[in-house]
Design a protein around this motif. Sequence first.
Motif, PDB file in Angstrom:
ATOM      1  N   ILE A  97      70.337  75.823  -7.636  1.00 54.51           N
ATOM      2  CA  ILE A  97      70.304  74.357  -7.589  1.00 54.51           C
ATOM      3  C   ILE A  97      71.712  73.777  -7.560  1.00 54.51           C
ATOM      4  O   ILE A  97      72.028  72.891  -6.761  1.00 54.51           O
ATOM      5  N   SER A  98      72.578  74.284  -8.425  1.00 56.97           N
ATOM      6  CA  SER A  98      73.927  73.722  -8.575  1.00 56.97           C
ATOM      7  C   SER A  98      74.930  74.293  -7.582  1.00 56.97           C
ATOM      8  O   SER A  98      76.038  73.764  -7.452  1.00 56.97           O
ATOM      9  N   GLY A  99      74.561  75.385  -6.902  1.00 56.38           N
ATOM     10  CA  GLY A  99      75.491  75.995  -5.959  1.00 56.38           C
ATOM     11  C   GLY A  99      76.586  76.807  -6.622  1.00 56.38           C
ATOM     12  O   GLY A  99      77.620  77.090  -6.009  1.00 56.38           O
ATOM     13  N   VAL A 100      76.379  77.208  -7.878  1.00 57.93           N
ATOM     14  CA  VAL A 100      77.377  77.990  -8.609  1.00 57.93           C
ATOM     15  C   VAL A 100      77.127  79.471  -8.364  1.00 57.93           C
ATOM     16  O   VAL A 100      75.993  79.941  -8.468  1.00 57.93           O
ATOM     17  N   LEU A 120      71.941  67.269  -2.729  1.00 58.57           N
ATOM     18  CA  LEU A 120      71.311  68.554  -2.439  1.00 58.57           C
ATOM     19  C   LEU A 120      70.811  69.222  -3.710  1.00 58.57           C
ATOM     20  O   LEU A 120      69.736  69.837  -3.715  1.00 58.57           O
ATOM     21  N   ALA A 121      71.577  69.114  -4.796  1.00 58.38           N
ATOM     22  CA  ALA A 121      71.132  69.701  -6.064  1.00 58.38           C
ATOM     23  C   ALA A 121      69.806  69.102  -6.506  1.00 58.38           C
ATOM     24  O   ALA A 121      68.889  69.820  -6.941  1.00 58.38           O
ATOM     25  N   ARG A 122      69.659  67.794  -6.381  1.00 61.09           N
ATOM     26  CA  ARG A 122      68.401  67.143  -6.777  1.00 61.09           C
ATOM     27  C   ARG A 122      67.261  67.558  -5.840  1.00 61.09           C
ATOM     28  O   ARG A 122      66.124  67.752  -6.275  1.00 61.09           O
ATOM     29  N   ALA A 123      67.563  67.682  -4.554  1.00 65.66           N
ATOM     30  CA  ALA A 123      66.523  68.099  -3.611  1.00 65.66           C
ATOM     31  C   ALA A 123      66.032  69.509  -3.938  1.00 65.66           C
ATOM     32  O   ALA A 123      64.822  69.778  -3.956  1.00 65.66           O
ATOM     33  N   LEU A 124      66.958  70.435  -4.208  1.00 70.50           N
ATOM     34  CA  LEU A 124      66.578  71.808  -4.543  1.00 70.50           C
ATOM     35  C   LEU A 124      65.839  71.876  -5.872  1.00 70.50           C
ATOM     36  O   LEU A 124      64.908  72.664  -6.042  1.00 70.50           O
ATOM     37  N   ALA A 163      60.951  66.418  -8.768  1.00 70.74           N
ATOM     38  CA  ALA A 163      61.086  66.269  -7.319  1.00 70.74           C
ATOM     39  C   ALA A 163      61.350  64.817  -6.938  1.00 70.74           C
ATOM     40  O   ALA A 163      60.847  63.885  -7.566  1.00 70.74           O
ATOM     41  N   ASP A 164      62.171  64.630  -5.905  1.00 68.02           N
ATOM     42  CA  ASP A 164      62.359  63.305  -5.308  1.00 68.02           C
ATOM     43  C   ASP A 164      62.014  63.401  -3.825  1.00 68.02           C
ATOM     44  O   ASP A 164      61.555  64.445  -3.337  1.00 68.02           O
ATOM     45  N   SER A 165      62.201  62.314  -3.099  1.00 68.60           N
ATOM     46  CA  SER A 165      61.802  62.318  -1.686  1.00 68.60           C
ATOM     47  C   SER A 165      62.598  63.337  -0.881  1.00 68.60           C
ATOM     48  O   SER A 165      62.085  63.926   0.077  1.00 68.60           O
ATOM     49  N   ASP A 166      63.858  63.581  -1.267  1.00 67.52           N
ATOM     50  CA  ASP A 166      64.635  64.601  -0.573  1.00 67.52           C
ATOM     51  C   ASP A 166      64.072  65.994  -0.841  1.00 67.52           C
ATOM     52  O   ASP A 166      64.155  66.875   0.015  1.00 67.52           O
ATOM     53  N   SER A 167      63.514  66.206  -2.039  1.00 68.08           N
ATOM     54  CA  SER A 167      62.854  67.483  -2.323  1.00 68.08           C
ATOM     55  C   SER A 167      61.698  67.703  -1.358  1.00 68.08           C
ATOM     56  O   SER A 167      61.482  68.818  -0.862  1.00 68.08           O
ATOM     57  N   TRP A 194      71.629  73.070   4.483  1.00 73.65           N
ATOM     58  CA  TRP A 194      70.708  71.954   4.239  1.00 73.65           C
ATOM     59  C   TRP A 194      71.362  70.572   4.290  1.00 73.65           C
ATOM     60  O   TRP A 194      70.724  69.612   4.730  1.00 73.65           O
ATOM     61  N   PRO A 195      72.612  70.393   3.836  1.00 70.93           N
ATOM     62  CA  PRO A 195      73.191  69.038   3.983  1.00 70.93           C
ATOM     63  C   PRO A 195      73.169  68.551   5.420  1.00 70.93           C
ATOM     64  O   PRO A 195      72.849  67.396   5.695  1.00 70.93           O
ATOM     65  N   LEU A 196      73.496  69.453   6.352  1.00 66.29           N
ATOM     66  CA  LEU A 196      73.481  69.088   7.766  1.00 66.29           C
ATOM     67  C   LEU A 196      72.069  68.770   8.230  1.00 66.29           C
ATOM     68  O   LEU A 196      71.830  67.792   8.936  1.00 66.29           O
ATOM     69  N   ARG A 197      71.113  69.587   7.825  1.00 63.30           N
ATOM     70  CA  ARG A 197      69.738  69.396   8.280  1.00 63.30           C
ATOM     71  C   ARG A 197      69.098  68.143   7.685  1.00 63.30           C
ATOM     72  O   ARG A 197      68.303  67.472   8.343  1.00 63.30           O
ATOM     73  N   LEU A 198      69.442  67.844   6.439  1.00 63.32           N
ATOM     74  CA  LEU A 198      68.788  66.719   5.774  1.00 63.32           C
ATOM     75  C   LEU A 198      69.479  65.393   6.028  1.00 63.32           C
ATOM     76  O   LEU A 198      68.825  64.341   6.030  1.00 63.32           O
ATOM     77  N   TRP A 199      70.803  65.426   6.206  1.00 64.15           N
ATOM     78  CA  TRP A 199      71.529  64.155   6.272  1.00 64.15           C
ATOM     79  C   TRP A 199      72.418  64.020   7.500  1.00 64.15           C
ATOM     80  O   TRP A 199      73.227  63.108   7.578  1.00 64.15           O
ATOM     81  N   GLY A 200      72.281  64.917   8.468  1.00 65.05           N
ATOM     82  CA  GLY A 200      72.949  64.725   9.739  1.00 65.05           C
ATOM     83  C   GLY A 200      74.324  65.334   9.826  1.00 65.05           C
ATOM     84  O   GLY A 200      74.907  65.760   8.829  1.00 65.05           O
ATOM     85  N   PRO A 201      74.883  65.369  11.040  1.00 71.88           N
ATOM     86  CA  PRO A 201      76.147  66.070  11.273  1.00 71.88           C
ATOM     87  C   PRO A 201      77.333  65.487  10.524  1.00 71.88           C
ATOM     88  O   PRO A 201      78.278  66.195  10.232  1.00 71.88           O
ATOM     89  N   GLN A 202      77.307  64.214  10.172  1.00 71.09           N
ATOM     90  CA  GLN A 202      78.441  63.632   9.461  1.00 71.09           C
ATOM     91  C   GLN A 202      78.614  64.209   8.067  1.00 71.09           C
ATOM     92  O   GLN A 202      79.685  64.127   7.479  1.00 71.09           O
ATOM     93  N   ALA A 203      77.553  64.794   7.507  1.00 74.34           N
ATOM     94  CA  ALA A 203      77.613  65.247   6.116  1.00 74.34           C
ATOM     95  C   ALA A 203      78.703  66.274   5.887  1.00 74.34           C
ATOM     96  O   ALA A 203      79.263  66.346   4.816  1.00 74.34           O
ATOM     97  N   LYS A 204      79.033  67.118   6.894  1.00 72.33           N
ATOM     98  CA  LYS A 204      79.991  68.188   6.671  1.00 72.33           C
ATOM     99  C   LYS A 204      81.236  68.062   7.546  1.00 72.33           C
ATOM    100  O   LYS A 204      82.047  68.974   7.581  1.00 72.33           O
TER     101      LYS A 204
END
Length: 679
Positions: free
Chosen positions: A47-50, A155-159, A168-172, A279-289
């Motif tokens: 979840i945290s990416g650690v 992304l942490a909240r979505a995962l 869960a939220d809508s991004d989840s 997932w950041p790219l897939r969920l929030w578009g190319p600008q995310a990264k």
Amino acid sequence: MLEDNGEGAWRGEHEVPQGWSDSQCIRRLGLPVDTLDDVQLQQAMVISGVDRAQLLAVHLAGEATPALLADSLERLTLAEQMPELGGAALTRIYQRTASAAEQRLCQAYAPLTPPLARRLLARLSPEALADWHSQGTLPAWLQQQAQQITRDLPLARALEGLYQPRLADSDSERLLLACIERHSGWPDPVRLEIRQTHPDGRLLAAIGAQQASERCVLLRSDLGYEVFKGERPVAGPVYRDAYQALYSAAPAKLKATWGSAQALAEHTQHLAAAEREKWPLRLWGPQAKRPALRHRLRGGAPLSPQVPSSPFFDRSVPARLRRLYPSITQEQVERLQADWRNTMRSAETELQIREDALRQVRIDLDRWAAAVPRRRPAVRKILNAWQQNSIRVLSTGQRIHALDLKNFELENSDLASLTLPTGLSHIADLDLSGNNALSELPAHWLQSLPQLQRLTLSRCRFDAVPELRVPGNLQWLDLEHNRISWDARAQAALERLTGLRVLDLSQNPLLQAPNLQHLPGLGSVFMVNCGLTELPQGLERLESALIIDLSENQFQRLAPGFTLPVDTANALTLESPALGPHIREQIEEYYQLQGADLLVSDIDYQPLLADASARRLQLWTRVPLHYRRALRQLIDDAADYDDTLTGLESLWRRLERMDTDPAFRELALDSPASLLLEL
């Protein structure tokens, strides 16, 4: 004796964290995680990416506990302890009451939460916290941490919602449906929607075409998910998690593919973890990264070494060496012991010398930091460097010893009053960037670092090029965003750096261009926005140039007879809105005569051209120059596609059609280049 990181993480100095499991590393962070099992601890890492390297950095190098990991553990623990509560109630308990300082930080760094703000502010000294209360100012290092968390938090909240449905939220839900689409596909005739509370409620997530003949709807409330089958007002069963509801709503063929709701959950969680970075790219578009600046210097990523567990640490000499150098490997210990034997030196004597030296280093650094609280964060970094526990991994895979003191708000007096301890001769990388009041690098510091290969002083106040004790060793010099104006003294200092491979002088008021003719080994040169009106001399001498970025300057003309080797010309970037009309004409003429574009470097097209065939490279030369330049943003976007090869292949197909279809070519050239993929 106990070692700790100041936030609750602890170990005995005799213990070997390299031999611990990830779960044991987490349980030694001093956080209340007794109600979580090892599987849930692993979930918190996802979840945290650690990763494991970050956990070892906490225990070996005294780094701060990753705030998102601690936050994820707290939220999972809360859900485990209160199984009867829904998501809204859990969130209210989690948020609790925020202090004025925490509220202010949350407002400044949305979507930061009060518990995360509390963790960050706890890292401040009393003086820095008082500055936050009174002036709203934060140390640069804490600003950087807060900014990183705000980027990572969605992304942490979505995962999180994939593992704990009540959180869960809508991004989840969007992530869940995206995983299902990738894992097993979704039948074209069916559209699945997750809506808030009511069949006509707010759409939270969906897969399938809007015009699909069959429509399945899951209704989400604080109690869980209901499969809407049109028989309301008689409600259907409410499922606590989306996996059960999805399985119930799915067509029979998909149910057979999935096997069960539990199997669907396991497959989804595995896919989400395996492809976390995408997932950041897939969920929030190319600008995310996309980075804010292209072609800026990028160093290697500082990492703590991951050393395998070994029984050799049980022996007394290796155990003492490990206390001195926490990341030392078995091979290094054996080599050191063999060296002592071969040179007739006593292991006991050698160890005692080193232990006494470390003890004195601690005393000296504590005394230095006691006078000025802002120095305290730097102490741990200097100790890590002395203990050979601070490694930078370069893009080539090479590992070098580093002293990382960036963003600590250090001033000239801080460096001048600290005599670096002996025992730092192994340091190859010094990073003092982001200390924006720093304008001097004391000679005794440079004398203590004779093996220095990389020096990063960006975003400081230097007005001169530092003079090194062994200038020929330096390969990387980053002086971006300082106050350097070029003169004879700066030129003399630069010419002594005969081994230099990378030079960044961007965002300095140079006014006069450096002469590079005595530095033929330079491969990367950056002089962006330096107020230059003439090109640097010696560009033709650069033997292996990859990028020469001279953009955002005010060049007026090319010198008579100006010619560069082809590879050097292709590496050059002169693009700037302030270029004079005469040099613009010269750049176009140079392209017609030499076939090289001095305005835009070939590296801007690298994603498209890197693996192109000879036929396609020849086709590329037939694309009009102005159109090629305009395609750069589209190339970046195509390279950012979820499937990069598919995006770039689509672009090549359009270019091939332009090459063979005159009508399409005319249409493309009459349209903005950014729309080529839509034609």
